[in-house]
Each structure stands twice: as structure tokens, then as C-alpha cells.
Design a protein around this motif. Sequence first.
Motif, PDB file in Angstrom:
ATOM      1  N   THR A  51       0.858  -1.190   0.000  1.00  0.00           N
ATOM      2  CA  THR A  51       0.000   0.000   0.000  1.00  0.00           C
ATOM      3  C   THR A  51       0.893   1.239   0.000  1.00  0.00           C
ATOM      4  O   THR A  51       2.029   1.206   0.473  1.00  0.00           O
ATOM      5  N   THR A  52       0.341   2.307  -0.518  1.00  0.00           N
ATOM      6  CA  THR A  52       1.073   3.573  -0.585  1.00  0.00           C
ATOM      7  C   THR A  52       0.487   4.571   0.410  1.00  0.00           C
ATOM      8  O   THR A  52      -0.592   4.339   0.989  1.00  0.00           O
ATOM      9  N   GLU A  53       1.177   5.676   0.580  1.00  0.00           N
ATOM     10  CA  GLU A  53       0.654   6.730   1.459  1.00  0.00           C
ATOM     11  C   GLU A  53      -0.690   7.231   0.945  1.00  0.00           C
ATOM     12  O   GLU A  53      -1.587   7.546   1.734  1.00  0.00           O
ATOM     13  N   ASP A 113      -2.909   5.455  -0.700  1.00  0.00           N
ATOM     14  CA  ASP A 113      -3.896   4.435  -0.344  1.00  0.00           C
ATOM     15  C   ASP A 113      -4.359   4.614   1.091  1.00  0.00           C
ATOM     16  O   ASP A 113      -5.555   4.522   1.409  1.00  0.00           O
ATOM     17  N   ALA A 140       6.770  -2.782  -4.039  1.00  0.00           N
ATOM     18  CA  ALA A 140       5.339  -2.626  -3.814  1.00  0.00           C
ATOM     19  C   ALA A 140       4.598  -2.565  -5.141  1.00  0.00           C
ATOM     20  O   ALA A 140       3.491  -3.031  -5.280  1.00  0.00           O
ATOM     21  N   GLU A 141       5.218  -1.976  -6.152  1.00  0.00           N
ATOM     22  CA  GLU A 141       4.643  -1.917  -7.479  1.00  0.00           C
ATOM     23  C   GLU A 141       5.656  -2.498  -8.467  1.00  0.00           C
ATOM     24  O   GLU A 141       6.861  -2.516  -8.209  1.00  0.00           O
TER      25      GLU A 141
END
Length: 685
Positions: free
Chosen positions: A271-273, A275, A579-580
Motif C-alpha cells: 500500500t502507498t501513502e 492508499d 510494492a509496485e
Amino acid sequence: MKFTNLAEMLQTRASQYPAREAFVFEDDEGNQESWTYAELEARSRTLGSWLVRRVNLGDRVLLVYPPGLEFIAAFLGCIYAGVLPVPATYPKPRRPSPRLDSIVEDCQPSLVLTHSSSLGGICLEQQSPAISELSWEPTDLIPSAEKSSFEAVSRSAEDLAFLQYTSGSTSDPRGVMVSHGNILHNLTAIRSGFALEENVHQQGVFWLPAYHDMGLIGSILTPMFVGGTSTLIAPATFLRRPHRWLELMSEKQAAISGSPNFGYELAVRKTTEADRAVLDLSHWRLAFCGAEPINPSTLDEFASAFEPAGFRRSAFFPCYGMAETTLLVTGGQHPDGPRILHVDRNAKREHRVVSLAERNGNSQALVGCGPICEGLTCRIVDPVSLMSCDENQVGEIWVRGGSVARGYWNQDLTNDATFRARLADNGEGEYLRTGDLGFNYEGELYVTGRLKDVIIVRGRNHYPQDLERTAQQSHEAVDMGAAFAVEVNRQEQLVLVFQWRREFRNSDHEAMMHAIRTAIVEEHEIDPHAIVLIRPASLPITSSGKVQRQKCREQFLNNELAITAQWTNRLCGGDDLPAEPSLERSASPDFLSNAANMSSEQLQSQLQDWLVVWLANRTNIQPGSMQPETPFAELGIDSLTAVEVSQELDQVLGLQSPPMVIWSCPSPKELAEYLAGELQACKVR
């Protein structure tokens, strides 16, 4: 309110809360299906009535379902009919199922209940006769009765409710016999430990597999016990998009959820910030964590990552339990978050507990797993002398109480030694010997390791002797060896160390390691971190010829093995996976721009050529060593990697494929054929 059996529990909840949602299931495309308590009770009654006409009291019935609500009704339908449901792993398409074979051989089920969507994908003709010759019944095709006079078969607390097969050995499966009294005792302990009030409607969101004890009891039976609502997603959906788990927690304003350690770690990593910024996790009151060793760094990172979304560190509920105790043994919360104890590493190796005021180079941080649950007794015992340990000693964890199961199905000799142990100092018993090591400190249990050599990766148990047998049979030149776990980037990973046979001194070591990796992934669905070949007669063994796994592990970590060849998997360890997708892997192939003008054969050919190179890069394999017909098992693709690879392919090609498409298309050639068809369909639309 006290119940005698699970059928009575469901009937009571349906009477109290007929219109309340009991379960909501969301599939991978976001479609939701829900059942109220009244609908669940009616559906369970229908299946119970159908079952009593086909099986006998006490028969075993295998449950082989994809994620969804029908499993729950089938499980409860068995309870209504007085037969033993046996939750089983959903087999991968087009592959044999050695674990399912072993379960069938052990419990001898009368029939298999499943979903109609499963029958084509499972490919019964590719399964063993023991599985394919059973009667497979799709329960979703059984119409619900509008009114039924059927009454649930009367069951007492002493009667068995279900068999829970432990994850682990495929050659020696162990079906834990859980009685109605066992499960209701543990559900009472969970309600008390979780501080769940009788008349407060609780919302929970879960992704845990229903055939696993934490999924079955934590996300299905516990919500029913307290009259709550449980929202479920498939494990593959979580692995593909862990953010969806947290989105649902936010949307439902849910108070309860949980996961093994790796699930919290995956949620941080993928997950990102951005998200996290749109989430509201302020309602999340209890986040249980168990089923595998708990890493304090994982809890810290999750709390820090999701604190801006309202998650509180105090929500963590570290716990310890096992199928043999129905589920929960210890667990607890603290206002400041989990208790972390720093102990002297050298002293711990000598089974002594020396607490340190702060972390240093010789310390190890351990997470407290809470106090003992209500109605249970826990002792720390010397596993050799069977004497109680002093407070500052590490010993085997022994448990007794109403949650301790009746034993393993068809294993009377093992049951005497495992479930009926007595202390040598005072004869107190009967205790369950858990095989886990730990100690009590200031009222909490700390788990330090395993007396046995069981390897836990992503919450699943793997017995080293099974892994060693598979590796040894993979290639004629592979001799004795050892399988063990090491910590890599805060995750347990598998290492395999094997001698090569003297008579095959000129064998290709690369081919040997490739064969070992392929066999391990194919049979056990775990991708090794490292495969090491060592000189003949250099493997540490006892005077009686037994492999010394722990000594071999120490030699591996200290670079003391007589290594002749070694392969290390750069994809294992979690943190090495971005993450990606990386830019190189996420770049669209050139042929996509002209796909609309290609014939199906041209598109499939170009897609296949590109896919071989792309997959070789993605799975750390030399492009020249992979062909279009190369099975994916040879690429080290386990279940988590399969989901990640499928997701990356979708992003690169602009598709939305099923999360486990690689299991259905077992080679690049077949996958290219499927993907070409999807691209052509998109062109038509």
C-alpha cells in the motif's frame, strides 16, 4: 447464554436476529452476496435435511469449496445432520492433490460437498482414484426448502463436531477431533479475551481461508457466537490487493479483524501513502495476530504506516494457539500496545531467560502473547525430565482445559503421548504437549521456538521430513539432506542443504538444484530461499545416522558448510519485491500497439515470445533455459507469487484476469493462448 452444540447456537441467533446480516462475501470483482441469520439457518437446515438421507450419523464429509458463503452453510448443514464436516484445502486446477489424498485416506469420507463452479476446474480425472471415485455433490444446486419440518440431530457437548486437519505433513496428516464442548469452550474464551459484549453488534472483516482453524473459528464461528456480522474476501483477493481488506474495514467501520504476521507485513509493503490517506481505521478495536511467529518490527511498521488512518497500536492482540486446543490459548491487549521483551540471545540458546533493559547486539526482541485464556491452564515443562520449569527457564508449553481437543483421528498411540501427558514432579495432568517452547514472564506467555523442526512460512506448517523426501526424489544424484528455516528480511524462509551422491560426481549441479526447486514448488507450494549442494559425507548427522537439522542450520548461517554449488532466490524475503512492478517489468510490450490488426495466431505467437522473456526476468531464470512448454512449477511460482505475477501481467497488458490464472494455465504457451483470447475479446468490445 450457554449452548450445548453448534446447531443450537445458530438457531438461537436466527431467532434473536433474523434480519441481521450474518455474513457478507465480496468476490474479486467487488460483487457482494449476503445472508441474514434467518437465511443462513434455513439454508443450513435444508442441507442438513438433504444429508441425513444420504449419510449415516458420525460419517465424515469432506468440504472442498472455493471462497464464498456456501462453505458456511455446508459446514453447518453437516452439524445439523450429525455428521463430521472436514474442511479441506481447495486443490489447484489441473494438478494432483497429495494433501487431499492423505486426508481422504485418513478419515475415509462418505462424500464430498463442493460448489458447482469447482467441478470443472478441479479436473477429477487428474486426481487419484481415492478422490475421483468419491461422490462429489455441488450443494449450490440443491434448492432451498421454503418450509422444513426437519429437526437438527441431537448432539451433546461430548460428541464430535468436526475434524480440523493441521497444516503440515502430507504423508502423516493429523485430523484434530474437536467436540461441540471444545469449540463452545474456546468460543467462550475468545469472547472473554476479545472483550465482546453480549448485546453489542460487532462488525468484522476477514480474508483468512475457511479451511484453516483461524479462518473457520476466528472469522466464521466467533461472529456467529456473538451475533455479529462478518464480511469475508478470498485469500487470493487479499494477496492481490491487501488494500481491499483495509478499505472494507474502513467502509464497514469494523471493530475486529486479524491476520498472521505476514499479512500485516504484506499490507504495509503493498500500500502507498495515498492508499492509506483515504482510510478510516479509527473503529478498529482489536487486531489479532497469530498462527506464526510474531515479529515486533512488523507490528511497529504496521502501526506507524496506518496511524495516520486512525489505527491504534493498542488494538494489537498478539495471541498463541493451535488446532489441538481448538484455537486460542493465550492473548491480550495493553493500552500502550504489545509487550516487547528483550532477552539475552546466548542465554536463550541455553534455555535460560535473561531480560535486558534495552536492545543491544546480543539481544532478541520477543512479543508477549498475552495471559492464559479463561478456563485453561498452561505449564512450562522440561521436555526431557517432564518436570515443571523455574520461572526463568525456557521449556515446552503444556496446556489443559476444556478447549483441548479429544486427540487425533485414528492415532491412539500418538494421542496417549501428546494429549494425556502428566508432570513428573506431582503427576498433575492430563496435559497437551504442544511441541512449542516458551516461558512465562510477568503474567504473559512468550513463545521462543519449536521443539520439533516444523517450518512455518506464511502461516503454513511444513514438515522438514516431507520436504527432504521430495527433494531427494527429485533427481537421482541428490543424497541425504536437511530442510530448515532461516530469517530473511524478518520473514521465515526455506533453505535446503543436500549432499550429492559420489557415483554422480560428474552430474550437472545446476540441473540438480533446478530439479529440487521444481519438485518443492510443485508438491508443497513453497519457493525455497536457497538450495545448497555439499560434498558427500559432510552433512552433520548423529551417531545413529539421523540428520542434525539445527547443526546444519548453524553451519549454513556461519558459512561452515562444504559447499560445491549454491542457488539463492532473489525473489524470497519480501522486501526484495517492490510494492509496485519495476519500470522494466511494467513497460508495455511493443506488439500491443498493433494488436488490433493481428490475427489470433500472430498475437498468440508474439505474446508467447514476449511472455517467455518477461517471466524469465520476473522469476530470476535465464531466458534460454525456459521454453514455452516449461511448467510454471519449474519457475518457483507458489501461491503468493502467482497472484503477484498475475496482477503485474494485468497491469502491463491492461487486462483483469482471475487472480490465480497461472494455476489454470500451467505453462507460458497455455497462458499466452489464454491472454491472447482476452486481448482479442477486449478488441471486440
